[in-house]
Design a protein around this motif. Structure first.
Motif, PDB file in Angstrom:
ATOM      1  N   PRO A   1     -33.387-124.709  96.569  1.00 47.38           N
ATOM      2  CA  PRO A   1     -33.817-125.203  95.251  1.00 47.38           C
ATOM      3  C   PRO A   1     -33.436-126.665  95.066  1.00 47.38           C
ATOM      4  N   LEU A   2     -34.291-127.400  94.387  1.00 45.84           N
ATOM      5  CA  LEU A   2     -33.991-128.781  94.029  1.00 45.84           C
ATOM      6  C   LEU A   2     -33.993-128.897  92.513  1.00 45.84           C
ATOM      7  N   GLN A   3     -33.135-129.754  92.003  1.00 51.10           N
ATOM      8  CA  GLN A   3     -33.009-129.939  90.570  1.00 51.10           C
ATOM      9  C   GLN A   3     -33.384-131.365  90.194  1.00 51.10           C
ATOM     10  N   ALA A   4     -34.345-131.490  89.294  1.00 51.40           N
ATOM     11  CA  ALA A   4     -34.691-132.819  88.792  1.00 51.40           C
ATOM     12  C   ALA A   4     -33.615-133.277  87.811  1.00 51.40           C
ATOM     13  N   GLU A   5     -33.618-134.573  87.551  1.00 49.40           N
ATOM     14  CA  GLU A   5     -32.671-135.155  86.595  1.00 49.40           C
ATOM     15  C   GLU A   5     -33.454-135.876  85.513  1.00 49.40           C
ATOM     16  N   GLY A   6     -32.946-135.826  84.268  1.00 48.92           N
ATOM     17  CA  GLY A   6     -33.606-136.515  83.174  1.00 48.92           C
ATOM     18  C   GLY A   6     -33.970-135.568  82.044  1.00 48.92           C
ATOM     19  N   VAL A   7     -34.547-136.118  81.013  1.00 47.13           N
ATOM     20  CA  VAL A   7     -34.786-135.352  79.787  1.00 47.13           C
ATOM     21  C   VAL A   7     -35.842-134.258  79.942  1.00 47.13           C
ATOM     22  N   ALA A   8     -36.732-134.409  80.898  1.00 48.38           N
ATOM     23  CA  ALA A   8     -37.800-133.423  81.082  1.00 48.38           C
ATOM     24  C   ALA A   8     -37.609-132.624  82.369  1.00 48.38           C
ATOM     25  N   ALA A   9     -36.365-132.511  82.826  1.00 46.92           N
ATOM     26  CA  ALA A   9     -36.089-131.885  84.117  1.00 46.92           C
ATOM     27  C   ALA A   9     -36.599-130.442  84.191  1.00 46.92           C
ATOM     28  N   GLU A  10     -36.552-129.711  83.081  1.00 49.08           N
ATOM     29  CA  GLU A  10     -36.969-128.309  83.095  1.00 49.08           C
ATOM     30  C   GLU A  10     -38.473-128.145  83.301  1.00 49.08           C
ATOM     31  N   HIS A  11     -39.216-129.237  83.177  1.00 53.11           N
ATOM     32  CA  HIS A  11     -40.661-129.182  83.396  1.00 53.11           C
ATOM     33  C   HIS A  11     -41.032-129.441  84.855  1.00 53.11           C
ATOM     34  N   LEU A  12     -40.050-129.662  85.701  1.00 55.05           N
ATOM     35  CA  LEU A  12     -40.305-129.951  87.110  1.00 55.05           C
ATOM     36  C   LEU A  12     -39.672-128.849  87.958  1.00 55.05           C
ATOM     37  N   LEU A  13     -40.512-128.118  88.658  1.00 59.55           N
ATOM     38  CA  LEU A  13     -40.056-127.073  89.574  1.00 59.55           C
ATOM     39  C   LEU A  13     -40.167-127.625  90.991  1.00 59.55           C
ATOM     40  N   ALA A  14     -39.071-127.646  91.722  1.00 55.54           N
ATOM     41  CA  ALA A  14     -39.092-128.228  93.063  1.00 55.54           C
ATOM     42  C   ALA A  14     -38.198-127.432  94.000  1.00 55.54           C
ATOM     43  N   PHE A  15     -38.588-127.426  95.265  1.00 53.92           N
ATOM     44  CA  PHE A  15     -37.762-126.790  96.291  1.00 53.92           C
ATOM     45  C   PHE A  15     -38.062-127.448  97.639  1.00 53.92           C
ATOM     46  N   GLU A  16     -37.130-127.253  98.548  1.00 51.70           N
ATOM     47  CA  GLU A  16     -37.236-127.834  99.886  1.00 51.70           C
ATOM     48  C   GLU A  16     -37.400-126.705 100.895  1.00 51.70           C
TER      49      GLU A  16
END
Length: 758
Positions: free
Chosen positions: A677-692
């Motif tokens: 799993p990858l975690q975005a940073e910033g105010v809208a982080a929960e709107h970004l789903l990412a993984f490696e």
């Protein structure tokens, strides 16, 4: 092992047989597909459009082109470097046209003396084989030559029994033709769910397995078939034993089971299969694109409209409808095996345990916890049945291979499927995007953390399982579901619209009414004919105002007239279309997001025919409509030439995502390993789903796009990556190793990133 990089599901039918499929192999190769995955290919009921009604498992279906055309298709696939996955049906055979099934015909003619009498799961102790085909028990029959005739139905006459009146001849046969309504109460052969035209096969017998699987296993041993998809294993007497025998016959094949897993449930570890057909992944991927905050709004709307919102109560009542009516003959047959218990109490105990199952079925001695849960729930609901339930529990646990244990387990799956998928999902219509095969409608959405945990588990435990978003059995296609998921972000607005639309032209049944408006928005634009056919099926499956067997003609007529009335009302249709435009872009973003997550995530992704472009299909047979491959070829050629299309009505942007993801997956399999799993940073982080995946591939998608826009966009949100130079395969642009989300998603709401040194 022959695990494909991906599969492409095609629905074969007489108009689209082996030769026609061979004609799209080059397109599939260009798309990036790893294997063709076809619906059943053995001989079936004449004219069948799906092939699950097999009549002769010893030969390739003639209406698809027969053996030579099958071999030609296999050769074409081998030349293109594609695998070949075949859907097989071990549980049942079609007896709709008795003469088309020579084994069944012989059983009807010779009864228990037939060499095939033991091939079918028939209870001969209850007398003649009951065939519920008449309108009424006393309907007139006729004799024509050596056949007994009822309209278009023809049955063999046993040797030496053809003299006398038709009724006298009928009385001498090994079968008894009776009114169709008697089937649910008195049927003495096991069937596929409640379909009397599909008779269950005793595939647990070695000789039956050999006869029913010999041809397909020959295809495997010849190298023509590289994988098998097994239909409905829960209906088998011994699924584990079946899969072990199948694995012995196809040691190198990729095997997936059409097993519906409830949340938290795992495949029995003794099954030598590579995984499921992907409904568990579908549930999770859809869930992460649904806004959980909308649950209360949709619950209030449903309650206000008169739709039941207590999911488990709706489900229990629907399952009870199945045990007390649709499958009552099966309940009676099982109850008769329970020793030392009054017949009424035995029937009630058997029904109550099957109603209470937390999953489709157990596989004793494996899954004993699920069995224990079902018995405990039954005791709590019906304490007066405690003695009967204790006896049932003791006898089943004491002899898990006995007939009682076998039959109650294989029937519980039918009760759950008919009660939940085919009834509850049409009654509990609070938010229909969640009402999917393998779905969990009472759980509104999935957090990114939960999603990552489940995906990582799949990568570790079942990396070769199939994943899917659309199948021939889904209640609606992935793009219809994606747009409906967008409704969770405009819940208040949708509730206001539903109230307005219902006041103008509501359906006089609350559950169907709420489902109809969601469907109209989700599948727009849709013809009156398609919507009419869907609502007719939905109304009958719900069994609230009408059903397949007990018709309310006036209600059915009003439902049939509703689509034309709504779409013909210019003001109302314009209002609906305006609302569709409100969520169309978010639906497209959801479609692209969930597709990339599926294609690049753990497991072997399947693409259902035609869904490489937008596809707003509904439940079968709507999802078996002809696919325009010429349009898809043309768009693919443009994408292969370097075009990066806009996100618009053509769906070309989705084809771009499918093509690039699958081609990369096929050509660079080393990139698609593991899960981090990858975690975005910033105010809208929960709107970004990412993984490696691996160390050189990253997937990033937008979720809840309406809320993102409403909150002011991405702003300072960024996605830190491993150090290095990363390129978005979809656009060809370099993004660095700490891209701002606003730049990353400038062209598309999804990104497929590869690190250059990988």
């Amino acid at each position: 092992m022959s695990t494909p990089s991906s599969t492409y599901r095609v629905q074969l039918r007489p108009e689209f047989g082996f030769a026609e499929v061979a004609g799209i192999v080059d397109y599939l190769r260009g798309l990036g597909i790893g294997a063709l995955y076809g619906s059943p290919m053995l001989d079936a009921t004449p004219g069948s459009t799906h092939g699950y009604d097999v009549t002769d498992p010893t030969r390739a279906r003639g209406e698809l082109g027969g053996e030579e055309a099958r071999k030609a298709l296999s050769a074409r696939l081998k030349d293109a470097g594609l695998g070949f996955v075949v859907d097989i049906v071990p549980n049942h055979m079609s007896v709709e046209v008795p003469k088309a099934n020579q084994w069944w015909w012989d059983v009807l003619r010779n009864g228990q003396d037939s060499p095939y009498a033991a091939f079918f799961d028939i209870d001969w102790h209850r007398g003649r084989l009951l065939l519920p085909v008449l309108g009424d028990d006393n309907d007139e029959l006729a004799v024509e030559g050596d056949e007994l005739v009822y309209y278009d139905h023809r049955f063999p006459i046993a040797p030496g029994t053809g003299d006398g009146t038709p009724r006298e001849v009928h009385a001498r046969q090994h079968y008894e033709l009776v009114g169709w309504r008697r089937g649910n109460r008195e049927l003495n052969y096991r069937r596929f769910f409640d379909i009397t035209n599909l008779a269950a096969v005793t595939v647990e017998r070695p000789e039956v397995f050999a006869e029913t699987h010999g041809e397909v296993l020959r295809w495997v041993s010849d190298g023509d078939v590289t994988g098998l998809r097994v239909d409905h294993p829960d209906g088998l007497a011994d699924p584990g034993g079946y899969f072990r025998r199948l694995r012995e016959g196809a040691p190198g094949a990729w095997l997936v089971a059409e097993k519906i897993l409830h949340p938290g449930e795992a495949l029995p570890q003794s099954w030598p299969v590579d995984g499921t057909t992907g409904y568990d992944a579908l549930r999770e991927i859809t869930g992460v694109f649904v806004d959980p905050a909308a649950a209360s709004v949709f619950t209030r709307l449903a309650a206000e409209q008169g739709v039941r919102t207590d999911y488990h109560a709706v489900e229990e009542r629907a399952r009870r409808l199945v045990t007390d009516g649709i499958l009552v003959a099966e309940v009676h047959r099982i109850a008769a095996l329970l020793q030392g218990v009054d017949a009424d109490a035995a029937r009630a105990a058997v029904a109550e345990v099957m109603i209470a199952f937390p999953v489709y079925r157990s596989y004793l001695p494996e899954g004993s916890g699920h069995w224990a849960t079902a018995v405990a729930r039954a005791r709590k609901r019906r304490p007066e049945l405690a003695p009967a339930l204790d006896a049932l529990d003791s006898q089943v646990r004491g002899a898990p291979a006995c007939e009682l244990a076998t039959r109650i387990q294989q029937t519980s799956g039918m009760v759950v499927a008919k009660g939940t998928e085919d009834t509850t999902f049409y009654r509990f219509t609070r938010f229909a995007a969640l009402n999917e095969v393998g779905g969990n409608p009472d759980r509104f959405g999935l957090s990114t953390g939960e999603f990552h945990t489940l995906a990582a588990g799949r990568a570790a435990a079942a990396p070769a399982t199939m994943t899917t978003l659309t199948t021939h059995d889904t209640k609606r296609s992935e793009d219809t579901r994606a747009r409906m998921a967008a409704l969770s972000e405009v819940a208040d607005e949708f509730a206001v619209a539903v109230r307005r639309w219902t006041a103008a032209r509501g359906i006089d049944e609350p559950a169907l009414n709420l489902l109809a408006w969601q469907t109209l928005v989700g599948a727009w634009p849709i013809s009156p004919e398609r919507l009419r056919d869907y609502l007719d099926k939905a109304a009958k499956e719900a069994k609230l105002r009408t059903s397949w067997t007990d018709h309310d003609e006036d209600f059915e007529r009003s439902v049939a007239e509703w689509p034309s009335a709504v779409l013909g009302d210019a003001d109302l249709a314009a209002d609906v279309e305006s609302f569709v435009k409100r969520v169309r872009g978010a639906g497209w973003a959801n479609s692209l997001g969930q597709k990339l997550v599926q294609l690049a995530g753990p497991g072997v992704p399947d693409v259902y025919q035609g869904t490489e472009l937008w596809d707003y299909s509904l439940v079968d047979p709507d999802n078996r409509r002809e696919v325009d491959f010429a349009v898809r070829r043309s768009l693919l050629e443009r994408i292969q030439a370097g075009e990066t299309p806009e996100i618009d009505e053509t769906g070309a942007a989705k084809l771009l995502v499918v093509h690039h993801a699958l081609t990369l997956r096929r050509d660079r399999p080393e990139l698609f390993t593991g899960y981090r799993p990858l975690q975005a940073e910033g105010v809208a982080a929960e709107h970004l789903l990412a993984f490696e995946r691996g160390a050189g591939l990253t997937v990033a998608v937008t979720r809840l796009p309406v809320g993102l826009h409403r909150a002011g966009g991405w702003r300072d949100t960024a996605l830190p990556l491993r150090a290095g130079e990363w390129t978005d395969v979809l656009t060809g642009r370099g993004v660095g190793d700490a891209p701002q989300a606003s730049a990353l998603f400038e062209q598309y709401p999804v990104a497929l990133l590869v690190r250059e040194d990988s």
